[in-house]
Design an enzyme around this catalytic site. Sequence first.
Site, PDB file in Angstrom:
ATOM      1  N   CYS A 139       0.828  -1.193   0.000  1.00  0.00           N
ATOM      2  CA  CYS A 139       0.000   0.000   0.000  1.00  0.00           C
ATOM      3  C   CYS A 139       0.874   1.259   0.000  1.00  0.00           C
ATOM      4  CB  CYS A 139      -0.955   0.087   1.181  1.00  0.00           C
ATOM      5  SG  CYS A 139      -2.062  -1.313   1.310  1.00  0.00           S
TER       6      CYS A 139
ATOM      7  N   ARG B  22       3.974  -0.336  -4.725  1.00  0.00           N
ATOM      8  CA  ARG B  22       3.709  -0.830  -3.374  1.00  0.00           C
ATOM      9  C   ARG B  22       2.418  -1.640  -3.288  1.00  0.00           C
ATOM     10  NH1 ARG B  22       6.833   2.182   0.325  1.00  0.00           N
ATOM     11  NH2 ARG B  22       5.519   1.505   2.035  1.00  0.00           N
TER      12      ARG B  22
ATOM     13  N   TRP C 177      -2.536  -2.932  -1.611  1.00  0.00           N
ATOM     14  CA  TRP C 177      -2.173  -4.349  -1.703  1.00  0.00           C
ATOM     15  C   TRP C 177      -3.023  -5.018  -0.625  1.00  0.00           C
ATOM     16  CZ3 TRP C 177      -0.135  -8.324   1.275  1.00  0.00           C
ATOM     17  CH2 TRP C 177       0.319  -9.441   0.563  1.00  0.00           C
TER      18      TRP C 177
ATOM     19  N   ASN D 147      -1.659   2.424   5.446  1.00  0.00           N
ATOM     20  CA  ASN D 147      -0.692   1.438   4.955  1.00  0.00           C
ATOM     21  C   ASN D 147      -0.264   0.614   6.165  1.00  0.00           C
ATOM     22  OD1 ASN D 147       2.852   1.881   4.248  1.00  0.00           O
ATOM     23  ND2 ASN D 147       1.611   0.077   3.971  1.00  0.00           N
ATOM     24  N   GLY D 148      -0.453  -0.709   6.101  1.00  0.00           N
ATOM     25  CA  GLY D 148      -0.062  -1.564   7.227  1.00  0.00           C
ATOM     26  C   GLY D 148      -1.237  -2.392   7.709  1.00  0.00           C
TER      27      GLY D 148
ATOM     28  N   GLU E  39      18.085 -16.955  -7.779  1.00  0.00           N
ATOM     29  CA  GLU E  39      17.554 -15.628  -8.137  1.00  0.00           C
ATOM     30  C   GLU E  39      16.945 -15.652  -9.545  1.00  0.00           C
ATOM     31  OE1 GLU E  39      16.718 -12.994  -6.872  1.00  0.00           O
ATOM     32  OE2 GLU E  39      16.885 -11.384  -8.331  1.00  0.00           O
TER      33      GLU E  39
ATOM     34  N   LYS F 129      13.160 -14.712 -10.394  1.00  0.00           N
ATOM     35  CA  LYS F 129      12.794 -13.668 -11.372  1.00  0.00           C
ATOM     36  C   LYS F 129      11.785 -14.225 -12.375  1.00  0.00           C
ATOM     37  CE  LYS F 129      13.737 -10.791  -9.848  1.00  0.00           C
ATOM     38  NZ  LYS F 129      14.495 -10.434  -8.680  1.00  0.00           N
TER      39      LYS F 129
ATOM     40  N   GLU G 272       8.365 -14.694 -10.760  1.00  0.00           N
ATOM     41  CA  GLU G 272       7.697 -13.417 -10.455  1.00  0.00           C
ATOM     42  C   GLU G 272       7.066 -12.774 -11.675  1.00  0.00           C
ATOM     43  OE1 GLU G 272      11.198 -11.472  -8.491  1.00  0.00           O
ATOM     44  OE2 GLU G 272       9.631 -10.739  -7.171  1.00  0.00           O
TER      45      GLU G 272
ATOM     46  N   HIS H  70      20.179 -35.865  -6.773  1.00  0.00           N
ATOM     47  CA  HIS H  70      19.569 -36.219  -5.480  1.00  0.00           C
ATOM     48  C   HIS H  70      18.066 -35.980  -5.502  1.00  0.00           C
ATOM     49  CE1 HIS H  70      23.504 -36.898  -3.840  1.00  0.00           C
ATOM     50  NE2 HIS H  70      23.888 -35.742  -4.347  1.00  0.00           N
TER      51      HIS H  70
ATOM     52  N   LYS I 114       6.123  -4.366  -3.750  1.00  0.00           N
ATOM     53  CA  LYS I 114       7.556  -4.262  -3.585  1.00  0.00           C
ATOM     54  C   LYS I 114       8.017  -4.167  -2.136  1.00  0.00           C
ATOM     55  CE  LYS I 114      11.376  -2.365  -6.028  1.00  0.00           C
ATOM     56  NZ  LYS I 114      11.748  -3.646  -6.643  1.00  0.00           N
TER      57      LYS I 114
HETATM   58  C1  F6R Z   1      12.071 -10.020  -5.621  1.00  0.00           C
HETATM   59  C2  F6R Z   1      12.260  -9.082  -4.518  1.00  0.00           C
HETATM   60  C3  F6R Z   1      11.898  -9.568  -3.168  1.00  0.00           C
HETATM   61  C4  F6R Z   1      12.592  -8.734  -2.080  1.00  0.00           C
HETATM   62  C5  F6R Z   1      12.049  -9.141  -0.707  1.00  0.00           C
HETATM   63  C6  F6R Z   1      12.748  -8.404   0.405  1.00  0.00           C
HETATM   64  O1  F6R Z   1      12.377  -9.479  -6.865  1.00  0.00           O
HETATM   65  O2  F6R Z   1      12.622  -7.956  -4.704  1.00  0.00           O
HETATM   66  O3  F6R Z   1      12.146 -10.926  -3.012  1.00  0.00           O
HETATM   67  O4  F6R Z   1      13.963  -8.928  -2.117  1.00  0.00           O
HETATM   68  O5  F6R Z   1      10.680  -8.876  -0.657  1.00  0.00           O
HETATM   69  O6  F6R Z   1      12.629  -7.032   0.240  1.00  0.00           O
HETATM   70  P1  F6R Z   1      13.734  -6.041   0.759  1.00  0.00           P
HETATM   71  O7  F6R Z   1      14.989  -6.349   0.035  1.00  0.00           O
HETATM   72  O8  F6R Z   1      13.197  -4.698   0.443  1.00  0.00           O
HETATM   73  O9  F6R Z   1      13.866  -6.277   2.229  1.00  0.00           O
END
Ligand code: F6R
Length: 617
Positions: free
Chosen positions: A2, A27, A74, A98-99, A484, A488, A491, A507, A612
């Site tokens: 949010c 957000r 969100w 927000n929260g 990673e 990606k 996501e 394994h 995010k």
């Molecule tokens: C994926 C991504 C997330 C963040 C995770 C932690 O692309 O960005 O996996 O890394 O939500 O967020 P931060 O780094 O802001 O603590």
Amino acid sequence: MCGIIGIISNTPVAERLITGLERLEYRGYDSAGIATVVNNEIERRRAPGKLQTLKNLLAEQPLPGMVGIGHTRWATHGAPNAENAHPHANEHVAVVHNGIIENYAEIKNELQTKGYTFSSETDTEVIVHLLTDYLLKGLTPLEAVTQTLSHLHGAFALAIVFAKHPNLMIATRCGSPLVLGVGEYDIMLGSDALALASWAQKLCYLEEGDVVSISKNNNGDFDYQIIDSEGRSVERPLRQSKITAEAASKGEYSHYMLKEIFEQPRAIGETLQSAVDFESKHIDCANFDINWQSLTRLTIIACGTSYYAGMVAKYWFEKYAKLHVDVDIASEFRYREPIFCEGGLTLFLSQSGETIDTLAALNMAKEQKQQTLAIVNVTDSSIARLSDNVLYTAAGPEIGVASTKAFTTQLTLLACLAIVAASKRGKITEEDHQRLTEELIMLPGKISKVLQQDQTFHKCALTISGARDALYLGRGTNYPIALEGALKLKEVSYIHAEGYPAGELKHGPIALIDSAVPVVVLAPHDAWFSKTLSNLQEVMARGGQVICFTDSKGEVELKKQISSSFHLQIIVLPTVPSFVAPILYSIPVQLLAYYVALQKGTDVDQPRNLAKSVTVE
Ligand code: F6R
């Protein structure tokens, strides 16, 4: 999770509220809404889905008003529909939040007993009715807010407007970020500084528990007052804003993700500049009171992509600094009973600096008297403030929800830190220090070369875009990059993907291999190359389709050893020393995920269900 914004101005605010929400959409993007005060009445427009739906609504039903709040959601409590969209309001107040209000159910029961009726399933609506209850008892808006806050448990930021006080807005920060912006023509609040870019010349980052009251007098002059968690009126530093509106634009790129991938040579270069003396090739980025020599254990804590950065760092700290390193996922760490060792250093990685689990783990470490250090990308974020020491990555604002440049700049600073630790512990010579530093300095140039190959990744994305599942394999520091890469892809393309250490294949996961499961192998010609090659042979022998990222030496070996009848695509990347290879190999996995998503037609910058800044558990 949010985004909120509030503006008091002498001109209509709806358009700027929407622009601010566009910058905060990373957000959350389940629904959006704005409310203004017009002729002592609350007016609002809300719409489910992306901000565009709200914009369409506003085109049909414009919203006047020079005092207003906005929200992009969100969803936590209740479906992402118009009824649950913020601002929540009645005829007295409108609130954006927000929260999470953890004890909302209890408060809701009490309010319902008093006769209040609810029109949404959200936790936020209790705030509207609690405030109203106090306002109707004759309390001033500030008193009503203070009383209301005393009931609320959880982590949140709020902005509130009042029908009968049309030139007033009250906001608070209790666990979620909030910044006050002072501009030439308006005064405003936002979940981050980016939302206020180009309007706010000065910024004031609120402290935990602060309540800020912003207002406009009859001459149109603005004023604000901050009350701290103890109820005292306080001054907080006002800083010049350095964020430009361009930082929030896509420029010539079709997506923020692509723009941010292409910004990596600059972002890594600037991160290095903050840590490295280029002349002497010396790194001195951690001039804190850390006794590296006597340090017995380093614990790295993070979530998601940041956690993978921590995993790479473990290899570096062990190899160069001969330091015992534990890497932990914050949401697990905080609910275990971890053993803290005396004199340990705990390092927190977070791009946003607001991730609730990482923040809670940081609080735990502090309670245990651990020395704490954070690497974050957002100035003055909660983790940056709470940690004993902080290092900032210079990624700049990252708006694409899937992290790219924030990840590689984290890796860059971690590499610098590992060199510092190795030197201070006497485990590498000055010559080694300079050589490793030089390898980092050369990196942005090598990354630019990978970016010039951009269209190669576009082509090889075709191998993956039709698949249901994919595997990513790597060894050593490229094992976390395989994780990673898989993250990606999941996501942004919604294709199920797993990352594995190549040696783990037999394994279990080898059972998944057939011609329908593409396998992405990260195999620079390093100490592990011949082992990875054997794993690649095992995949090919089972009909697997392999995309292998390697360098020119690796290409020669692969061509020598793999029969041309197999489905093998070799993508040759610039040759780099193994120290910096995980940073360089991050780029192709990002580009591959981006182009697969593009081919699938998903929403690259705002993938479904994600947001995010994860400020709720
Ligand atoms: C994926 C991504 C997330 C963040 C995770 C932690 O692309 O960005 O996996 O890394 O939500 O967020 P931060 O780094 O802001 O603590």
